[in-house]
Design a protein around this motif. Structure first.
Motif, PDB file in Angstrom:
ATOM      1  N   GLN A   1     -15.947-111.241  46.460  1.00 11.09           N
ATOM      2  CA  GLN A   1     -15.019-111.742  46.995  1.00 11.09           C
ATOM      3  C   GLN A   1     -13.806-112.703  46.824  1.00 11.09           C
ATOM      4  O   GLN A   1     -14.513-113.433  46.205  1.00 11.09           O
ATOM      5  CB  GLN A   1     -15.747-111.875  48.692  1.00 11.09           C
ATOM      6  CG  GLN A   1     -16.417-110.744  49.340  1.00 11.09           C
ATOM      7  CD  GLN A   1     -16.808-111.230  50.526  1.00 11.09           C
ATOM      8  OE1 GLN A   1     -16.136-111.086  51.561  1.00 11.09           O
ATOM      9  NE2 GLN A   1     -17.980-111.862  50.419  1.00 11.09           N
ATOM     10  N   PRO A   2     -12.686-112.693  47.511  1.00 19.89           N
ATOM     11  CA  PRO A   2     -11.877-113.856  47.109  1.00 19.89           C
ATOM     12  C   PRO A   2     -12.380-114.945  47.806  1.00 19.89           C
ATOM     13  O   PRO A   2     -13.129-114.901  48.900  1.00 19.89           O
ATOM     14  CB  PRO A   2     -10.545-113.002  47.496  1.00 19.89           C
ATOM     15  CG  PRO A   2     -10.622-111.613  47.902  1.00 19.89           C
ATOM     16  CD  PRO A   2     -11.991-111.421  48.014  1.00 19.89           C
ATOM     17  N   VAL A   3     -12.044-115.995  47.417  1.00 20.80           N
ATOM     18  CA  VAL A   3     -12.346-117.332  47.983  1.00 20.80           C
ATOM     19  C   VAL A   3     -11.887-117.291  49.266  1.00 20.80           C
ATOM     20  O   VAL A   3     -12.922-117.741  50.353  1.00 20.80           O
ATOM     21  CB  VAL A   3     -12.148-118.563  47.239  1.00 20.80           C
ATOM     22  CG1 VAL A   3     -12.281-119.772  47.974  1.00 20.80           C
ATOM     23  CG2 VAL A   3     -12.704-118.547  45.480  1.00 20.80           C
ATOM     24  N   ALA A   4     -10.725-117.047  49.539  1.00 20.10           N
ATOM     25  CA  ALA A   4     -10.456-117.124  50.957  1.00 20.10           C
ATOM     26  C   ALA A   4     -11.326-116.175  51.901  1.00 20.10           C
ATOM     27  O   ALA A   4     -11.668-116.452  53.071  1.00 20.10           O
ATOM     28  CB  ALA A   4      -8.937-116.532  51.054  1.00 20.10           C
ATOM     29  N   GLU A   5     -11.690-115.037  51.491  1.00 15.29           N
ATOM     30  CA  GLU A   5     -12.522-114.265  52.313  1.00 15.29           C
ATOM     31  C   GLU A   5     -14.065-115.046  52.741  1.00 15.29           C
ATOM     32  O   GLU A   5     -14.332-114.916  53.896  1.00 15.29           O
ATOM     33  CB  GLU A   5     -12.869-112.671  51.625  1.00 15.29           C
ATOM     34  CG  GLU A   5     -13.771-111.788  52.714  1.00 15.29           C
ATOM     35  CD  GLU A   5     -13.249-111.622  53.940  1.00 15.29           C
ATOM     36  OE1 GLU A   5     -14.238-111.367  54.733  1.00 15.29           O
ATOM     37  OE2 GLU A   5     -12.047-111.554  54.373  1.00 15.29           O
ATOM     38  N   LEU A   6     -14.517-115.438  51.743  1.00 15.87           N
ATOM     39  CA  LEU A   6     -15.791-116.172  51.728  1.00 15.87           C
ATOM     40  C   LEU A   6     -15.518-117.365  52.847  1.00 15.87           C
ATOM     41  O   LEU A   6     -16.395-117.721  53.640  1.00 15.87           O
ATOM     42  CB  LEU A   6     -16.357-116.782  50.531  1.00 15.87           C
ATOM     43  CG  LEU A   6     -16.848-115.846  49.408  1.00 15.87           C
ATOM     44  CD1 LEU A   6     -17.016-116.434  48.078  1.00 15.87           C
ATOM     45  CD2 LEU A   6     -18.341-115.191  50.006  1.00 15.87           C
ATOM     46  N   MET A   7     -14.369-118.174  52.686  1.00 17.32           N
ATOM     47  CA  MET A   7     -14.312-119.110  53.608  1.00 17.32           C
ATOM     48  C   MET A   7     -13.980-118.708  55.046  1.00 17.32           C
ATOM     49  O   MET A   7     -14.291-119.667  56.064  1.00 17.32           O
ATOM     50  CB  MET A   7     -13.027-119.816  53.143  1.00 17.32           C
ATOM     51  CG  MET A   7     -13.106-120.744  51.910  1.00 17.32           C
ATOM     52  SD  MET A   7     -13.867-122.185  51.712  1.00 17.32           S
ATOM     53  CE  MET A   7     -12.729-123.290  52.476  1.00 17.32           C
ATOM     54  N   SER A   8     -13.252-117.478  55.276  1.00 19.04           N
ATOM     55  CA  SER A   8     -13.000-117.225  56.442  1.00 19.04           C
ATOM     56  C   SER A   8     -14.464-116.768  57.403  1.00 19.04           C
ATOM     57  O   SER A   8     -14.560-116.706  58.428  1.00 19.04           O
ATOM     58  CB  SER A   8     -12.063-116.039  56.613  1.00 19.04           C
ATOM     59  OG  SER A   8     -12.873-114.895  56.066  1.00 19.04           O
TER      60      SER A   8
END
Length: 155
Positions: free
Chosen positions: A117-124
């Motif tokens: 997954q994109p990092v932004a998705e993991l962070m969210s």
């Protein structure tokens, strides 16, 4: 004569042992034992002890329960929040997420952790202290006493 309301104790106990990857055995048992101790030894009313175990403890459910505490409690009440499960920080080499230097994150039960997954998705998917918890906890702190206990296992 005006009746004075007595301060009450409220608890939110979160125990996540079942994750999609890297489960933990203890957190649900920790929460059950703590709920008993709070009710029996510290006289918390059972209706004032909320528990979220395993899949019940998704990100938005946790945040909603903290928000509910701001609505259900009154001036002078004491609030105890306990989290037992996985946590992470900027120093976590396994996830290697760009978390703020000044903040860690709780890993909710619905975190999928797929590295593709994109990092932004993991962070969210994480509950980041400075982004998600601090605004809610500041609202709780206005006229109440808050106790926050974390029992974390780093992913």
């Amino acid at each position: 004569m005006v009746a004075v309301a007595q301060a009450e104790n409220h608890a939110l106990l979160i125990g996540i042992g079942k994750y999609k990857k890297r489960s933990l055995e203890g957190p649900p048992h920790d929460v059950a034992a703590l709920a008993r101790v709070l009710a029996e030894q510290y006289r918390f009313k059972k209706e004032n002890i909320r528990t979220l175990i395993n899949q019940e403890a998704g990100k938005y459910r946790i945040l909603n329960e903290i928000e509910r505490l701001t609505q259900r409690t009154r001036m002078g009440d004491r609030i105890f929040i306990y989290f037992s499960g996985h946590g992470t920080s900027r120093k976590d080499e396994l996830l290697a997420l760009p978390l703020p230097h000044t903040s860690g994150a709780l890993v909710p039960a619905d975190f999928n952790g797929d590295p593709n997954q994109p990092v932004a998705e993991l962070m969210s998917q994480l509950i980041i202290g400075s982004r998600d918890l601090q605004p809610l906890l500041k609202r709780l702190d206005k006229d109440k006493t808050r106790f926050l206990k974390k029992c974390l296992s780093i992913l």
